[in-house]
Design an enzyme around this catalytic site. Sequence first.
Site, mmCIF file in Angstrom:
data_model
loop_
_atom_site.group_PDB
_atom_site.id
_atom_site.type_symbol
_atom_site.label_atom_id
_atom_site.label_comp_id
_atom_site.label_asym_id
_atom_site.label_seq_id
_atom_site.Cartn_x
_atom_site.Cartn_y
_atom_site.Cartn_z
ATOM 1 N N GLY A 1 23.974 -5.064 -24.418
ATOM 2 C CA GLY A 1 22.946 -4.614 -25.106
ATOM 3 C C GLY A 1 21.624 -5.257 -24.600
ATOM 4 O O GLY A 1 21.756 -5.955 -23.614
ATOM 5 N N CYS B 1 22.212 -1.642 -16.264
ATOM 6 C CA CYS B 1 21.720 -3.159 -16.273
ATOM 7 C C CYS B 1 21.296 -3.724 -15.036
ATOM 8 O O CYS B 1 20.633 -4.795 -14.891
ATOM 9 C CB CYS B 1 22.836 -3.979 -17.007
ATOM 10 N N GLU C 1 12.303 -5.034 -18.433
ATOM 11 C CA GLU C 1 13.480 -4.140 -18.163
ATOM 12 C C GLU C 1 12.872 -2.612 -18.675
ATOM 13 O O GLU C 1 12.766 -2.767 -19.909
ATOM 14 C CB GLU C 1 14.839 -4.500 -18.791
#
Lengths: 496, 496
Positions: free
Chosen positions: A239, A297, A397
């Site tokens: 996460g 990711c 991100e």
Amino acid sequence: MSSIISSLPFDPTLTYINGEWVGSSNSQTSSIKNPATGQVIATVSESTTSDLDAAVQAAHEAFYSGAWVNTYSGAQRRDALLALATSIEANRQALEHLESLNTGKPIRDVRVELDDTIDLFRHFAGYADKVEGRHIAAQTNAGLEGYTVKVPVGVVGFINAFNYPLCLLAWKVAPALAAGCTVVFKPGPQTPLTTLFFAHLLHSTGRFPAGVFNVVLGGVAVGQALVDHDLVDKIGFTGSVATGKHVIRSTASTARVRATSVELGGKSPGVVMPDADLQRTAELVISGCMNNTGMNCNALTRLWVHRSIYAEFLPLLKAAAEKIVLGVPQSEDTEMGPLIDRRQMDRVLEYIRIGIEEDKAQLLTGDSSHRVGQEGYWVRPTVFQNVDPQARIATEEIFGPVLSVLQPFDSLDNVIEIERKSEFGLAAGIFTRNHGDIARFTRRMRCGTIWVNNYNALYSYLPFGGFRNSGFGRELGYESFDGYLATKAIIDDITY
Amino acid sequence: MSSIISSLPFDPTLTYINGEWVGSSDSQTSSIENPATGQVLATVSESTASDLDAAVQAAHEAFYSGAWVNTYSGAQRRDALLALATSIEDNRQALEHLESLNTGKPIRDVRVELDDTIDLFRHFAGYADKVEGRHIAAQTNAGLEGYTVKVPVGVVGFINAFNYPLCLLAWKVAPALAAGCTVVFKPGPQTPLTTLFFAHLLHSTGRFPAGVFNVVLGGVAVGQALVDHDLVDKIGFTGSVATGKHVIRSTASTARVRATSVELGGKSPGVVMPDADLQRTAELVISGCMSNTGMNCNALTRLWVHRSIYAEFLPLLKAAAEKIVLGVPQSEDTEMGPLIDRRQMDRVLEYIRIGIEEDKAQLLTGDGNHRVGQEGYWVRPTVFQNVDPQARIATEEIFGPVLSVLQPFDSLDDIIEIERKSEFGLAAGIFTRNHSDIARFTRRMRCGTIWVNNYNALYSYLPFGGFRNSGFGRELGYESFDGYLATKAIIDDITY
């Protein structure tokens, strides 16, 4: 579409705890949407704290009773996992349709994810019967025998992300079960359906004792209860950085400390050198960024292009990005789906706004209509050019289909020095045939995975994970299996 | 005695940062006591937050410049560590005297610790040239080459305990340096002297580039600054559960998450079965508890004795405890020294009081005078008998020379079930010749080290560490070396 839900071989309003299908203990439910349309497709239960406690107690009992580790040999665990892999394979079409419906992933992408899922269970099944300690010859004292015994760490709590619901479940659960751990698994709140299907298949093999694998459903509250539970021996988390830090702090804020393994995201760079095959590279870069609608990711999200090829390369990138086919996920022609929910879409659109208005970055693709349509959560592949390497869109991100092509660079060594100081350290890619440049890049970049002339190719056998704020611990590969084992040392005086 | 301090080949009022001997940046000092007498024997500097920052910056620069990992080959690191081991060996008498003076350890015990220290550096030197990744044959895709590369984790910050200043330094520093990490090391505030001597010997080899090994001195404030520093990649901590949890939380409360390895203490049980050699076992048990005056994370502090031998065994324990010779540490006849400082002594005396007044436990040894003398921090070996297994003295870590012999037991299986639920899981011991009992005990006990017919025998080659609140991660053995390595995966498309 709803026929997929109505024809499921299990009841999605229940969850799987201690070998049984149970509802939430206070009948809480939540709605699951199809992100391609924004429509509700199913209602699932939401686990309470006492459901979570029941799941952990079940996993604890299953572990400490020895049902999965003593009563079962490694070979039996291996065969259970092989049976499960075969069952997943036999049901793969239904799993693919369900995953595509719940996530909006193009059906062609989901097929690859099912290949990986099946492969992961078969691969890690092969470790289950190879848990080995070592006998250590004690050179210093002839009267002592010493050896290590590898044992499973115990009950593992997993908090999964929403971006690869079934595939990341396999990353986590296959090695953990192979090692002899028992599991309490919480899928991303938006994406529980293939997890529940998986639980149904696991249960149906008849080879997994009650409590070995349990599913709890929900968001922050259930996740918190899981990381706070003293009977959980280790937490595996995928996460965000902020939530990951909170999870780690939680594991040291209860009566018992617990170990963690965390994967926290990235801002992975690509580097295109002057001798790169420009067309092939443009396609690899765009796919490396836009795959899974950028919800990855390790997505390639900041790109260094050598000054000498910059002008020639950018139109190729633009073309590759603009030809991506968005469409109904279940269509064989569709190459990219929607974002997972409204929150992610708003976040991505906000970052595009930040790029244009705050970072003053110049768009390479598209115009001002970044959202596609009014229903579902669709955003166009978006590429910025000439971006300042310190810009927010280039350093934070985004987790969406947005690529920042940075200002042209001249020196690979300078790029390496900049990237080694990145907040993140998950992955990187280089495109060149120059052997010396490849060697220097792969040696000096400090990140978990480095792709050479490809991007995003991952398979079960190589470890994956981060440096710095991308986290610590490894998934996939032998290293992940070893992470579910703890070591005992036996020291025996044989002169007694 | 003070001639030992005045004849040191280095200036103990300075510390070793970035290859230089420096004082505290604001001239803070602290007094170091000889716990045998309570007298001040030396003054050392106390590092400020900016000294700590300088040390971390130095370690960071030394790491990322490649001075220790690229410019140096594994073989050169090996040879540097071998030279250091030889230098420690050449100076062992001076180190032994200094350690005995600073800690009150009997000189005979310190000799064993020097043996271990030298052995640790030679053992881990042998791994420095064996850092190896693996080439993974990619069965799924013939066009991909994949392999792993093991790299050092980076800058490691160590917070050491006071109970084995030099020996535990070797546990931590030998594998970390062998792996190519650079180190910032904080000894226990009471026991910095042999750490400083070690730094002097390391520097004098001329084989360790500036910044590879750094020492900071002080207590809580410096420790906090170390765990809060974002340029530290991993923290290794030995200390209490409470402080350990705080350290873990700190590593997830700064900009960058950091990994940890923690060893947090224990309440390790011993079990004496009916067929045990009672005299030999009594001596092993007493030594297992009282060694290092009980200031030993893995001390045997709660003892199960089978009902059938209880009455016969206890007088043997009493005699073994009461014959321990306390005396001037530097005497060859002395078998036990003082506690490390007043705070530890008060803690131990308080626990003895708790045992007598709150737990209502019955003494086997001694009378009401548990403290010995008025100077220094001496407490007699103390044994309680017939103690309730739930008593505070039987469940809480005392860290002193206090053994609780629990109420007699009948069933080994019941003991195992009780101990598996202990808060701690560091070590355990069993005394018997019955092969099946040994097998059952070693298999079912969940703790890091299990001794069979001996206790406290440790050597460099077997991993040591905890389960549950004894912590996670392993020191010693290959596992500790591996803990100072991180994994990169390189995935290369050779069809490009």
